[in-house]
Design a protein around this motif. Structure first.
Motif, PDB file in Angstrom:
ATOM      1  N   SER A   1      32.968  27.548  48.417  1.00 55.12           N
ATOM      2  CA  SER A   1      34.115  27.635  47.507  1.00 55.12           C
ATOM      3  C   SER A   1      33.781  28.438  46.258  1.00 55.12           C
ATOM      4  O   SER A   1      34.643  29.099  45.684  1.00 55.12           O
ATOM      5  CB  SER A   1      34.621  26.238  47.127  1.00 55.12           C
ATOM      6  OG  SER A   1      33.656  25.543  46.360  1.00 55.12           O
ATOM      7  N   GLN A   2      32.517  28.399  45.848  1.00 52.88           N
ATOM      8  CA  GLN A   2      32.077  29.227  44.718  1.00 52.88           C
ATOM      9  C   GLN A   2      32.296  30.702  45.017  1.00 52.88           C
ATOM     10  O   GLN A   2      32.512  31.511  44.125  1.00 52.88           O
ATOM     11  CB  GLN A   2      30.582  29.002  44.430  1.00 52.88           C
ATOM     12  CG  GLN A   2      30.267  27.679  43.752  1.00 52.88           C
ATOM     13  CD  GLN A   2      28.766  27.421  43.699  1.00 52.88           C
ATOM     14  OE1 GLN A   2      27.967  28.323  43.934  1.00 52.88           O
ATOM     15  NE2 GLN A   2      28.384  26.194  43.392  1.00 52.88           N
ATOM     16  N   ASP A   3      32.231  31.046  46.286  1.00 54.58           N
ATOM     17  CA  ASP A   3      32.394  32.433  46.718  1.00 54.58           C
ATOM     18  C   ASP A   3      33.752  32.668  47.374  1.00 54.58           C
ATOM     19  O   ASP A   3      33.943  33.617  48.129  1.00 54.58           O
ATOM     20  CB  ASP A   3      31.271  32.809  47.694  1.00 54.58           C
ATOM     21  CG  ASP A   3      29.909  32.863  47.008  1.00 54.58           C
ATOM     22  OD1 ASP A   3      29.787  33.643  46.058  1.00 54.58           O
ATOM     23  OD2 ASP A   3      29.010  32.124  47.413  1.00 54.58           O
ATOM     24  N   THR A   4      34.690  31.772  47.133  1.00 58.68           N
ATOM     25  CA  THR A   4      36.065  31.900  47.625  1.00 58.68           C
ATOM     26  C   THR A   4      36.162  31.851  49.144  1.00 58.68           C
ATOM     27  O   THR A   4      37.056  32.456  49.735  1.00 58.68           O
ATOM     28  CB  THR A   4      36.719  33.205  47.113  1.00 58.68           C
ATOM     29  OG1 THR A   4      36.213  33.501  45.823  1.00 58.68           O
ATOM     30  CG2 THR A   4      38.216  33.052  46.999  1.00 58.68           C
TER      31      THR A   4
ATOM     32  N   PRO B   1      33.498  36.494  49.304  1.00 58.42           N
ATOM     33  CA  PRO B   1      32.158  36.102  48.842  1.00 58.42           C
ATOM     34  C   PRO B   1      31.269  37.258  48.414  1.00 58.42           C
ATOM     35  O   PRO B   1      30.482  37.124  47.485  1.00 58.42           O
ATOM     36  CB  PRO B   1      31.562  35.386  50.069  1.00 58.42           C
ATOM     37  CG  PRO B   1      32.745  34.858  50.793  1.00 58.42           C
ATOM     38  CD  PRO B   1      33.815  35.894  50.619  1.00 58.42           C
TER      39      PRO B   1
ATOM     40  N   GLN C   1      40.201  31.464  42.026  1.00 54.62           N
ATOM     41  CA  GLN C   1      39.129  32.226  41.368  1.00 54.62           C
ATOM     42  C   GLN C   1      39.646  33.537  40.768  1.00 54.62           C
ATOM     43  O   GLN C   1      39.013  34.117  39.897  1.00 54.62           O
ATOM     44  CB  GLN C   1      37.999  32.528  42.359  1.00 54.62           C
ATOM     45  CG  GLN C   1      37.252  31.304  42.839  1.00 54.62           C
ATOM     46  CD  GLN C   1      37.899  30.680  44.086  1.00 54.62           C
ATOM     47  OE1 GLN C   1      39.051  30.970  44.420  1.00 54.62           O
ATOM     48  NE2 GLN C   1      37.149  29.821  44.770  1.00 54.62           N
TER      49      GLN C   1
ATOM     50  N   GLN D   1      31.312  38.645  42.380  1.00 56.07           N
ATOM     51  CA  GLN D   1      30.403  38.954  41.265  1.00 56.07           C
ATOM     52  C   GLN D   1      30.664  40.356  40.721  1.00 56.07           C
ATOM     53  O   GLN D   1      30.585  40.593  39.511  1.00 56.07           O
ATOM     54  CB  GLN D   1      28.948  38.812  41.716  1.00 56.07           C
ATOM     55  CG  GLN D   1      28.576  39.709  42.894  1.00 56.07           C
ATOM     56  CD  GLN D   1      27.113  39.605  43.264  1.00 56.07           C
ATOM     57  OE1 GLN D   1      26.242  39.601  42.409  1.00 56.07           O
ATOM     58  NE2 GLN D   1      26.828  39.517  44.559  1.00 56.07           N
TER      59      GLN D   1
ATOM     60  N   ASP E   1      30.919  23.244  48.601  1.00 59.06           N
ATOM     61  CA  ASP E   1      30.775  23.703  47.217  1.00 59.06           C
ATOM     62  C   ASP E   1      30.212  25.123  47.159  1.00 59.06           C
ATOM     63  O   ASP E   1      30.685  25.961  46.382  1.00 59.06           O
ATOM     64  CB  ASP E   1      29.871  22.755  46.431  1.00 59.06           C
ATOM     65  CG  ASP E   1      30.528  21.415  46.146  1.00 59.06           C
ATOM     66  OD1 ASP E   1      31.749  21.299  46.377  1.00 59.06           O
ATOM     67  OD2 ASP E   1      29.829  20.483  45.700  1.00 59.06           O
ATOM     68  N   LYS E   2      29.210  25.378  47.999  1.00 58.81           N
ATOM     69  CA  LYS E   2      28.591  26.702  48.017  1.00 58.81           C
ATOM     70  C   LYS E   2      29.602  27.777  48.423  1.00 58.81           C
ATOM     71  O   LYS E   2      29.709  28.826  47.784  1.00 58.81           O
ATOM     72  CB  LYS E   2      27.404  26.699  48.999  1.00 58.81           C
ATOM     73  CG  LYS E   2      26.802  28.078  49.296  1.00 58.81           C
ATOM     74  CD  LYS E   2      26.160  28.690  48.079  1.00 58.81           C
ATOM     75  CE  LYS E   2      25.521  30.038  48.424  1.00 58.81           C
ATOM     76  NZ  LYS E   2      25.088  30.757  47.220  1.00 58.81           N
TER      77      LYS E   2
END
Length: 334
Positions: free
Chosen positions: A295-298, A216, A240, A220, A292-293
């Motif tokens: 999983s967006q950050d693996t 996470p 990802q 980015q 969801d939050k």
């Protein structure tokens, strides 16, 4: 005679009913049953801002705050590999202070510190395992390696030249990299920091060569080209990062490294409050918003029972104890 018995019975029933009503209306009884929490809950994170721990904590806190009756705010308290925050929360008696448990504070520190200021088993009640976070192995883009095989070859050709940073001695990143060094038979210098955030700042500035960090906090920067991911610590590739092979794929069969985070409460907390907290925390961890939050950050959301979380902690302690002994991991100044 019958009349007397009936009257006595009626009086007894009336007295019992009156006593029950008074008890139900008494402040202490009603507060214990319904008024907790009576003020915002403080979720202490024992590390500096900027790492996976903060992402996981804020995701859970935001969702729990919607249903538990009070807001939940995150309070970062770094220092001494998490021991300072753990001791503070262990001693807390306000019934509104919680802590984010972690692989380091619960499964590692007991084996690297000669004496801990807290007892992970006696001073805390596990509530739920919130999340498992894959560890990613990254390097500064200027390092002339594209994958783990090239990194290991470069390290062996330049012994002692490379360094790696971590969030501190005994942190998950420290363990992850020592584990890699062990299986790859390489010598790479460890540089401990006080938290993932400041370590990443130096890594991206080129003052460090490499690190192993929870996904996470890294995605980015990998996507922006500020860091290069050379391997994942997971058993299978991450959706990802589909082009990044696992450590196991690159010649180290069976290798797996994930860090994890769970909600803990002081063991002194009232059982009724623990029960409510467990119910709310599990619901939050399993919610679509948190899933969801994360999983967006693996990160993988879990949300198990406190009995299951307690058993998981014991298994992790048994797994890491021999790794720590073999790598001779010691805290600073010991």
């Amino acid at each position: 005679m019958n009349h007397f018995d009936t009257s006595a019975l009626t009086r007894r029933q009336l007295l019992a009913s009156t006593a029950a009503s008074a008890l139900a209306l008494s402040p202490t009884f009603s507060q214990a049953q319904a008024a907790w929490p009576s003020k915002p809950l403080r979720l202490v994170v024992p590390f500096a801002p900027g790492g996976s721990s903060e992402i996981v904590a804020r995701a859970l806190a935001g969702e729990m705050g919607k249903t538990i009756g009070q807001s939940v705010f995150v309070d970062n308290k770094p220092g001494a590999a998490g021991n300072i925050a753990m001791q503070e929360v262990a001693n807390s008696t306000d019934e509104h202070t919680l802590i984010l448990g972690h692989i380091g504070t619960l499964a590692v520190n007991p084996y690297i510190f000669p004496k801990l200021s807290y007892d992970p088993a006696k001073d805390f009640t596990p509530i739920t395992l919130i999340s498992k976070v894959p560890s990613l192995y990254v390097v500064h883009p200027d390092l002339p390696v594209k994958n783990l095989k090239e990194f290991v070859a470069y390290a062996k050709a330049n012994p002692g030249k490379l360094n790696y940073g971590s969030a501190g001695n005994g942190s998950a990143g420290h363990l992850a990299f020592e584990y890699l060094k062990m299986v790859s038979d390489t010598f790479i210098l460890h540089v401990p920091y006080r938290g993932t955030g400041p370590m990443l700042t130096d890594l991206m500035a080129g003052r460090l060569d490499a690190a192993a960090v929870g996904a996470p906090a890294l995605l980015q920067f990998i996507k922006a080209g500020k860091l290069r991911c050379i391997a994942t610590g997971t058993s299978t590739r991450l959706p990802q990062l589909p082009d990044v092979p696992t450590v196991a794929e690159q010649g180290f069969k069976g290798f797996e490294m994930t860090q994890w985070y769970g909600l803990m409460a002081p063991s002194k907390m009232a059982k009724a409050n623990i029960d409510k907290l467990e119910k709310e925390a599990i619901a939050a961890a399993r919610s679509k918003i948190v899933n969801d939050k994360l999983s967006q950050d693996t990160a993988l959301a879990v949300g198990n029972t406190r009995v299951e979380f307690e058993a998981f902690i014991k298994l992790e302690q048994a797994r890491w104890k021999p790794v720590i002994a073999r790598a001779q991991i010691k805290p600073e100044g010991v």
